[in-house]
Design a protein around this motif. Structure first.
Motif, short mmCIF file in Angstrom:
data_model
loop_
_atom_site.label_atom_id
_atom_site.label_comp_id
_atom_site.label_asym_id
_atom_site.label_seq_id
_atom_site.Cartn_x
_atom_site.Cartn_y
_atom_site.Cartn_z
N LYS A 75 1.10 -1.02 0.04
CA LYS A 75 0.33 0.02 0.21
C LYS A 75 0.95 1.06 0.18
N SER A 122 -0.53 5.69 8.21
CA SER A 122 -1.16 5.40 9.60
C SER A 122 0.30 5.43 10.37
N GLY A 123 0.36 3.80 9.64
CA GLY A 123 1.18 2.87 10.30
C GLY A 123 2.21 3.01 11.23
N TYR A 161 2.28 4.25 14.91
CA TYR A 161 1.83 3.22 15.89
C TYR A 161 3.48 2.57 15.94
N ARG A 162 4.34 2.98 14.32
CA ARG A 162 5.45 2.39 14.42
C ARG A 162 6.79 3.78 16.05
N ALA A 193 5.04 -1.73 16.80
CA ALA A 193 3.48 -1.06 16.92
C ALA A 193 2.79 -1.66 16.54
N SER A 194 2.93 -3.25 16.48
CA SER A 194 1.62 -4.24 16.88
C SER A 194 0.94 -4.60 18.13
N ALA A 214 -0.59 -0.82 19.28
CA ALA A 214 -1.69 -0.53 17.94
C ALA A 214 -2.92 -1.07 18.58
N ARG A 264 -5.41 3.85 19.89
CA ARG A 264 -6.07 4.28 18.93
C ARG A 264 -7.08 5.64 18.72
N GLY A 303 -4.02 2.51 5.13
CA GLY A 303 -3.87 1.49 7.02
C GLY A 303 -5.28 0.74 6.97
N ARG A 304 -5.14 -0.54 7.98
CA ARG A 304 -5.89 -1.19 8.59
C ARG A 304 -7.29 -0.12 8.24
N ASP A 305 -7.69 0.87 9.36
CA ASP A 305 -8.93 1.68 9.21
C ASP A 305 -9.03 2.92 9.26
N GLN A 306 -8.46 3.19 8.35
CA GLN A 306 -8.63 4.36 6.80
C GLN A 306 -10.68 4.57 6.56
N ARG A 329 2.38 -12.51 11.36
CA ARG A 329 0.99 -11.09 11.72
C ARG A 329 0.13 -11.17 11.30
N ARG A 362 -6.88 -10.39 16.55
CA ARG A 362 -7.14 -9.59 17.77
C ARG A 362 -8.55 -8.89 18.15
O1 DC Z 1 1.54 -0.69 8.20
P1 DC Z 1 2.39 -0.65 9.16
O2 DC Z 1 3.03 -2.26 9.27
O3 DC Z 1 3.16 0.38 9.24
O4 DC Z 1 1.91 -0.96 10.55
C1 DC Z 1 2.28 -1.01 11.82
C2 DC Z 1 1.68 -1.47 12.66
O5 DC Z 1 0.57 -0.45 13.36
C3 DC Z 1 1.06 -2.84 12.24
O6 DC Z 1 0.58 -3.96 13.54
C4 DC Z 1 -0.50 -2.58 11.93
C5 DC Z 1 -0.40 -1.16 12.77
N1 DC Z 1 -1.48 -0.20 12.34
C6 DC Z 1 -3.00 0.31 13.05
O7 DC Z 1 -3.04 -0.68 13.57
N2 DC Z 1 -3.54 0.45 12.48
C7 DC Z 1 -3.30 1.69 11.50
N3 DC Z 1 -4.17 2.15 10.29
C8 DC Z 1 -2.25 1.05 10.86
C9 DC Z 1 -1.55 0.24 11.25
#
Ligand code: DC
Length: 204
Positions: A6, A24-25, A28-29, A82-83, A86, A92, A112-115, A161, A168
């Motif tokens: 992505k 957005s990751g 969290y990183r 980060a995981s 997160a 969040r 990002g997953r929740d965008q 992962r 989760r």
């Molecule tokens: O996409 P990434 O590998 O940079 O994400 C790092 C961690 O953050 C991964 O475990 C997923 C989490 N994350 C999240 O929970 N929500 C997001 N919007 C982006 C990433």
């Protein structure tokens, strides 16, 4: 935009449209990095640290408190850390406002997953690819950054992962019901971006 490869696709789409970008990751990183360096733990303390993250992203480069921390922030170790942060609901919530504030004119391409839930939009995309293809792409990405990368280790980590991401409790990886799903296994980033731009240009 959510899913495999992505970051590269986001960059191409944003450039073509002249839009801003949000990875957005990185939030969290960066929080994971701050928490490790400063020894911060506990949901409330981590949420407080999240609320005062001083982050700036310029293309692929990430500045934390004005210092270029791109390599460590984009490392696999920080992805793992980060995981964990997160998964904390308070974290969040604390990062939500930061993400919303990034939506400025002329527009934003966010990944990002929740965008798709954070932003009210008609344009949501979910990029899919096999674990093997994603591992191969990751090895190439590390190699470009002059970092060593072992395919088998990365593949095992991706599988682990995926399993934890989908199962989760907090914010599991869900495919937004209104997202366009694009299988990117056999197409490159430019071709994926073209599909997205074609959808974007279509009337809804
Ligand atoms: O996409 P990434 O590998 O940079 O994400 C790092 C961690 O953050 C991964 O475990 C997923 C989490 N994350 C999240 O929970 N929500 C997001 N919007 C982006 C990433």
């Amino acid at each position: 935009m959510t899913g495999s490869g992505k970051g590269t696709v986001r960059g191409i789409v944003a450039k073509k449209l002249g839009f801003n970008q949000l990875d957005s990751g990185v939030l969290y990183r960066a929080l994971a990095l701050v928490s490790i360096r400063k020894g911060i733990s506990g949901s409330q303390n981590l949420a407080a640290a999240a609320a005062c993250l001083h982050l700036k992203m310029v293309d692929h480069t990430v500045f934390l408190d004005g210092v270029d921390e791109t390599v460590i922030i984009r490392s696999d170790e920080m992805g793992k850390a980060a995981s964990i942060v997160a998964q904390i609901p308070e974290v969040r919530a604390a990062l939500r406002g930061f993400q919303l504030s990034m939506r400025t004119l002329p527009g934003l391409v966010a990944d990002g997953r929740d965008q798709g839930e954070i932003f009210d939009t008609r344009h949501r995309f979910f990029l899919e690819a096999s674990a093997e293809i994603r591992a191969k792409r990751r090895v190439e990405q590390f190699t470009r950054m002059d970092l060593s990368a072992d395919y088998e280790t990365i593949l095992a980590e991706i599988n682990r992962r995926d399993e934890s991401d989908f199962t989760r409790k907090v914010s599991p990886l869900k495919i937004h019901p209104r997202a366009w799903r694009i299988d990117t296994s056999n197409i490159n980033a430019e071709e994926t971006a073209e599909i997205i731009l074609a959808h974007y240009g279509k009337p809804f």
